[in-house]
Scaffold this motif. Structure first.
Motif, mmCIF file in Angstrom:
data_model
loop_
_atom_site.group_PDB
_atom_site.id
_atom_site.type_symbol
_atom_site.label_atom_id
_atom_site.label_comp_id
_atom_site.label_asym_id
_atom_site.label_seq_id
_atom_site.Cartn_x
_atom_site.Cartn_y
_atom_site.Cartn_z
ATOM 1 N N LEU A 427 0.862 -1.181 0.000
ATOM 2 C CA LEU A 427 0.000 0.000 0.000
ATOM 3 C C LEU A 427 0.901 1.235 0.000
ATOM 4 C CD1 LEU A 427 -2.556 -1.279 2.637
ATOM 5 C CD2 LEU A 427 -3.095 -0.795 0.249
ATOM 6 N N PRO A 428 0.854 2.053 -1.034
ATOM 7 C CA PRO A 428 1.798 3.170 -1.140
ATOM 8 C C PRO A 428 1.436 4.333 -0.221
ATOM 9 C CG PRO A 428 0.274 3.209 -2.980
ATOM 10 C CD PRO A 428 -0.027 1.950 -2.202
ATOM 11 N N ARG A 429 2.411 5.216 -0.004
ATOM 12 C CA ARG A 429 2.173 6.452 0.732
ATOM 13 C C ARG A 429 1.032 7.230 0.078
ATOM 14 N NH1 ARG A 429 7.021 9.236 -0.071
ATOM 15 N NH2 ARG A 429 6.230 10.785 -1.515
ATOM 16 N N ASN A 430 0.171 7.800 0.925
ATOM 17 C CA ASN A 430 -0.975 8.599 0.506
ATOM 18 C C ASN A 430 -2.076 7.785 -0.183
ATOM 19 O OD1 ASN A 430 -0.125 11.137 1.512
ATOM 20 N ND2 ASN A 430 1.260 11.373 -0.230
ATOM 21 N N ALA A 431 -2.041 6.459 -0.041
ATOM 22 C CA ALA A 431 -3.178 5.653 -0.476
ATOM 23 C C ALA A 431 -4.362 5.954 0.446
ATOM 24 C CB ALA A 431 -2.834 4.171 -0.429
ATOM 25 N N PRO A 432 -5.575 6.056 -0.095
ATOM 26 C CA PRO A 432 -6.728 6.385 0.751
ATOM 27 C C PRO A 432 -7.039 5.273 1.739
ATOM 28 C CG PRO A 432 -7.448 5.789 -1.462
ATOM 29 C CD PRO A 432 -5.956 5.879 -1.512
ATOM 30 N N ILE A 433 -7.608 5.665 2.882
ATOM 31 C CA ILE A 433 -8.074 4.687 3.868
ATOM 32 C C ILE A 433 -9.533 4.993 4.210
ATOM 33 C CG2 ILE A 433 -5.842 4.149 4.874
ATOM 34 C CD1 ILE A 433 -6.436 6.131 7.128
ATOM 35 N N PRO A 434 -10.310 3.914 4.546
ATOM 36 C CA PRO A 434 -9.901 2.519 4.658
ATOM 37 C C PRO A 434 -9.488 1.945 3.308
ATOM 38 C CG PRO A 434 -12.287 2.717 4.799
ATOM 39 C CD PRO A 434 -11.758 4.101 4.822
ATOM 40 N N ASN A 435 -8.659 0.889 3.364
ATOM 41 C CA ASN A 435 -8.102 0.313 2.147
ATOM 42 C C ASN A 435 -7.777 -1.145 2.397
ATOM 43 O OD1 ASN A 435 -6.864 -0.010 -0.402
ATOM 44 N ND2 ASN A 435 -5.990 2.061 -0.316
ATOM 45 N N ALA A 436 -7.730 -1.910 1.334
ATOM 46 C CA ALA A 436 -7.360 -3.317 1.431
ATOM 47 C C ALA A 436 -6.693 -3.742 0.128
ATOM 48 C CB ALA A 436 -8.573 -4.194 1.707
ATOM 49 N N LYS A 437 -5.692 -4.602 0.250
ATOM 50 C CA LYS A 437 -5.045 -5.138 -0.931
ATOM 51 C C LYS A 437 -4.516 -6.528 -0.624
ATOM 52 C CE LYS A 437 -1.673 -4.141 -4.554
ATOM 53 N NZ LYS A 437 -0.658 -3.179 -5.048
ATOM 54 N N ALA A 438 -4.722 -7.430 -1.571
ATOM 55 C CA ALA A 438 -4.257 -8.810 -1.416
ATOM 56 C C ALA A 438 -3.068 -9.045 -2.328
ATOM 57 C CB ALA A 438 -5.373 -9.789 -1.739
ATOM 58 N N ILE A 439 -2.096 -9.814 -1.842
ATOM 59 C CA ILE A 439 -0.955 -10.192 -2.657
ATOM 60 C C ILE A 439 -0.833 -11.719 -2.651
ATOM 61 C CG2 ILE A 439 0.275 -8.034 -2.232
ATOM 62 C CD1 ILE A 439 2.086 -9.600 -0.294
ATOM 63 N N PRO A 440 -0.372 -12.298 -3.770
ATOM 64 C CA PRO A 440 -0.226 -13.758 -3.821
ATOM 65 C C PRO A 440 1.041 -14.195 -3.085
ATOM 66 C CG PRO A 440 0.473 -12.795 -5.898
ATOM 67 C CD PRO A 440 -0.064 -11.663 -5.058
ATOM 68 N N ALA A 441 1.019 -15.407 -2.582
ATOM 69 C CA ALA A 441 2.185 -15.996 -1.925
ATOM 70 C C ALA A 441 2.137 -17.502 -2.120
ATOM 71 C CB ALA A 441 2.199 -15.648 -0.439
ATOM 72 N N THR A 442 3.262 -18.146 -1.839
ATOM 73 C CA THR A 442 3.320 -19.590 -1.948
ATOM 74 C C THR A 442 4.380 -20.128 -1.004
ATOM 75 O OG1 THR A 442 3.480 -21.462 -3.489
ATOM 76 C CG2 THR A 442 5.025 -19.636 -3.821
ATOM 77 N N SER A 443 4.445 -21.434 -0.912
ATOM 78 C CA SER A 443 5.461 -22.058 -0.064
ATOM 79 C C SER A 443 6.799 -22.059 -0.791
ATOM 80 C CB SER A 443 5.048 -23.489 0.288
ATOM 81 O OG SER A 443 4.775 -24.235 -0.895
ATOM 82 N N SER A 444 7.885 -21.975 -0.041
ATOM 83 C CA SER A 444 9.219 -21.974 -0.646
ATOM 84 C C SER A 444 9.990 -23.254 -0.358
ATOM 85 C CB SER A 444 10.026 -20.775 -0.135
ATOM 86 O OG SER A 444 10.092 -20.795 1.271
ATOM 87 N N LEU A 445 9.435 -24.119 0.514
ATOM 88 C CA LEU A 445 10.091 -25.379 0.869
ATOM 89 C C LEU A 445 9.107 -26.528 0.740
ATOM 90 C CD1 LEU A 445 11.876 -24.211 4.159
ATOM 91 C CD2 LEU A 445 12.947 -24.479 1.910
ATOM 92 N N ASP A 446 9.599 -27.709 0.414
ATOM 93 C CA ASP A 446 8.748 -28.893 0.386
ATOM 94 C C ASP A 446 8.194 -29.171 1.782
ATOM 95 O OD1 ASP A 446 9.322 -29.221 -2.280
ATOM 96 O OD2 ASP A 446 10.883 -30.746 -1.961
ATOM 97 N N GLY A 447 6.897 -29.440 1.872
ATOM 98 C CA GLY A 447 6.284 -29.802 3.144
ATOM 99 C C GLY A 447 6.125 -28.648 4.122
ATOM 100 N N GLN A 448 6.284 -27.435 3.668
ATOM 101 C CA GLN A 448 6.222 -26.270 4.557
ATOM 102 C C GLN A 448 4.837 -26.158 5.200
ATOM 103 O OE1 GLN A 448 7.728 -22.728 2.669
ATOM 104 N NE2 GLN A 448 6.680 -21.340 4.090
ATOM 105 N N ARG A 449 4.799 -25.905 6.524
ATOM 106 C CA ARG A 449 3.536 -25.829 7.258
ATOM 107 C C ARG A 449 3.225 -24.431 7.778
ATOM 108 N NH1 ARG A 449 1.359 -30.767 8.761
ATOM 109 N NH2 ARG A 449 2.631 -32.587 8.218
ATOM 110 N N GLU A 450 4.202 -23.538 7.744
ATOM 111 C CA GLU A 450 3.994 -22.164 8.201
ATOM 112 C C GLU A 450 4.563 -21.185 7.190
ATOM 113 O OE1 GLU A 450 3.967 -22.312 13.095
ATOM 114 O OE2 GLU A 450 5.783 -21.681 12.048
ATOM 115 N N LEU A 451 3.970 -19.993 7.154
ATOM 116 C CA LEU A 451 4.451 -18.919 6.281
ATOM 117 C C LEU A 451 4.696 -17.695 7.145
ATOM 118 C CD1 LEU A 451 4.879 -17.772 3.352
ATOM 119 C CD2 LEU A 451 2.494 -17.053 3.444
#
Length: 521
Positions: A427-451
């Motif tokens: 979320l950049p500086r001076n972005a209006p609020i309230p605000n929400a933004k989703a970003i994608p993520a994934t696991s980086s290790l085989d069998g990973q149970r926590e991020l």
């Protein structure tokens, strides 16, 4: 402008109810409360002495008595090591923060590591978290208001600098919880000042709020459309305020005294406090005078027991020379915020001065030169923020017909640490609020149970140069080969500028468990 209180609004109310919400300006050097009274007057809540200002000072005397406000300030000179002041600059900060080191150089009390990677303050053999000191100041204001109104105040709107981070805003809410005071909303100080200026006037103006108080500086550009207040851009410096102007005087005085007498006063806390007090009074006097005496009798003793007095003079031109770099620093922030908003000086209808330091003629003159006209005197520099908080508090009450719309912005970018240590802005500086933004993520290790995700707030391209808000760990990741799990991390910023983070598995829709750990960066 009448005192106390400088606004009128006409709500349909005959008497105040016990669920009345108090407006509180929690300042670095001074604080105060305000409330909308029956008949519509917005009143600064007075103490029994009649003074509405509560110095933001906490102390413990030799007998172990806790003192807050004027009582604490009166004994400050004789008890400097056990008198805590300007603590707002330290709220929500890590012991390793460079701001903390700067504060320690200018105060007599000791700043020490506290729990949870936050600072603590040493006072008469005890350690206090910063929010505990803030809680005592809030309690003082609440108790003054309760005495005045005739019932115990339980709810408040509290103002903070626009440039406060999420972590600092959370700490202010925590201070309220410590004393059973519900902080129903946090609003930014420049926005509150704009409310005090604009409510009831049916304006259509674009104003720049220049808020230079005792310890912090904010500048915000706000469009006022009757009861709609839209922040277009904001910026600030939570380590720039009247205290720094005082320090510039103190440095000059100490240097001259050392040259004249060969004595160093920096290791004498009582002498230093006497000098600081006089520096503040002299600075204020020089707003209306061209020169003042700077004299302290018997400020110290020589090694052979001979008393030495401090006898100097201080002129307005000298003060302006000493503090010109500070004023320039503030004006550079004005330029940045104007640039962020895409505006030129002629696009601003009024420049509002808020905070006691804006009484300095140099500041008024330089702003007048920059904008091509004198700043407005449309708000009281010491009361506008509390008055605006009270108006907003009234708008939140069930029986209010004052419906306001505040459209604020995020003061600094919020992001995560990317590969190589770069700041990946979400979320950049001076972005209006309230605000929400989703970003994608994934696991980086085989069998990973926590991020785990480290979240920062600030505008520096290197993540570690920004403020670490915390390390968010999401449990319940489906064990799979690296890169096979599709996750989404959602960043949500409330109308108060407070951040919440959540994550879910896109394939199953399952919300993942979240724990937050604030750590040192």
């Amino acid at each position: 402008m009448s005192r106390p209180g400088s606004m009128r609004y006409d709500p349909p109310v005959d008497r105040l109810r016990p669920d009345t919400i108090l407006g509180i300006d929690l300042g670095t050097t001074n604080s105060c409360g305000a409330v909308v009274m029956p008949g519509g007057q917005v009143k600064i809540v007075p103490q029994r002495s009649g003074d509405g200002i509560v110095p933001s000072v906490f102390a413990i005397d030799e007998k172990g008595h806790e003192l807050v406000g004027h009582e604490a300030k009166r004994q400050w000179q004789l008890n400097p090591r056990n008198t805590l002041y300007a603590t707002k600059r330290l709220i929500g900060r890590s012991p390793h923060d460079e701001v903390v080191a700067g504060v320690q150089r200018s105060v007599a009390f000791r700043v020490v590591p506290g729990p949870g990677e936050e600072v603590a303050l040493a006072c008469q053999g005890q350690r206090f978290q910063v929010q505990e000191v803030s809680a005592r100041i809030l309690a003082k204001i609440r108790d003054v208001a309760s005495d005045f109104l005739g019932f115990r105040v339980a709810r408040a709107v509290v103002t903070v600098p626009a440039y406060f981070t999420d972590r600092q805003r959370q700490a202010v809410k925590a201070a309220g919880r410590l004393i059973g005071l519900e902080v129903v909303r946090i609003i930014n100080e420049p926005t509150a000042a704009a409310l005090a200026y604009g409510i009831g006037r049916r304006l259509r103006e674009r104003v720049l709020v220049f808020d230079l108080g005792g310890g912090t500086f904010d500048v915000s550009i706000i469009e006022i459309r009757d009861r709609v207040f839209e922040v277009k851009a904001t910026g600030g410096d939570i380590f720039l305020g009247g205290l720094d102007f005082d320090d510039a005087i103190v440095g000059q005085v100490l240097e001259r005294f050392r040259a004249e007498h060969g004595l160093d006063l920096t290791q004498d806390p009582v002498a230093m406090q006497r000098i600081r007090d006089l520096a503040e009074r002299s600075k204020i006097d020089l707003s209306s005078r061209s020169e003042v005496p700077f004299s302290i009798p018997f400020v110290t003793m020589t090694d052979d027991g001979r008393p030495v007095s401090l006898e100097q003079r201080l002129g307005r031109r000298e003060l302006e020379r000493l503090t010109f770099p500070l004023v320039e620093r503030a004006l550079r922030m004005v330029e940045r915020v104007m640039r962020d908003a895409g505006l030129a000086p002629h696009d601003v209808d009024e420049v509002l001065l808020v905070g006691g330091q804006t009484r300095m003629p140099l500041i008024q003159r330089m702003l007048g030169d920059w904008f091509g006209r004198p700043p407005s005197k449309g708000v009281h520099p010491d009361e506008a923020v509390a008055i605006g908080a009270a108006l907003y508090a009234w708008s939140l009450q069930d029986d209010s017909d004052l419906k306001l719309q505040l459209l604020d912005v995020i003061p600094m970018a919020i992001g995560i640490e990317a590969a190589g240590g770069a700041m990946r802005t979400v979320l950049p500086r001076n972005a209006p609020i309230p605000n929400a933004k989703a970003i994608p993520a994934t696991s980086s290790l085989d069998g990973q149970r926590e991020l785990s995700v480290r979240i920062y707030q600030g505008d520096h391209p290197e993540a570690v140069r920004n403020d670490l808000l915390g390390e968010f760990t999401f449990g319940g990741v489906r064990p799979s080969p690296a890169g096979q799990v599709r996750l989404e991390i959602l960043f949500e910023v409330s109308v108060e500028g407070i951040l919440t983070v959540s994550a879910r598995d896109l394939d199953t829709g399952k919300q993942m468990r979240t724990t937050v750990r604030v750590t040192e960066s």
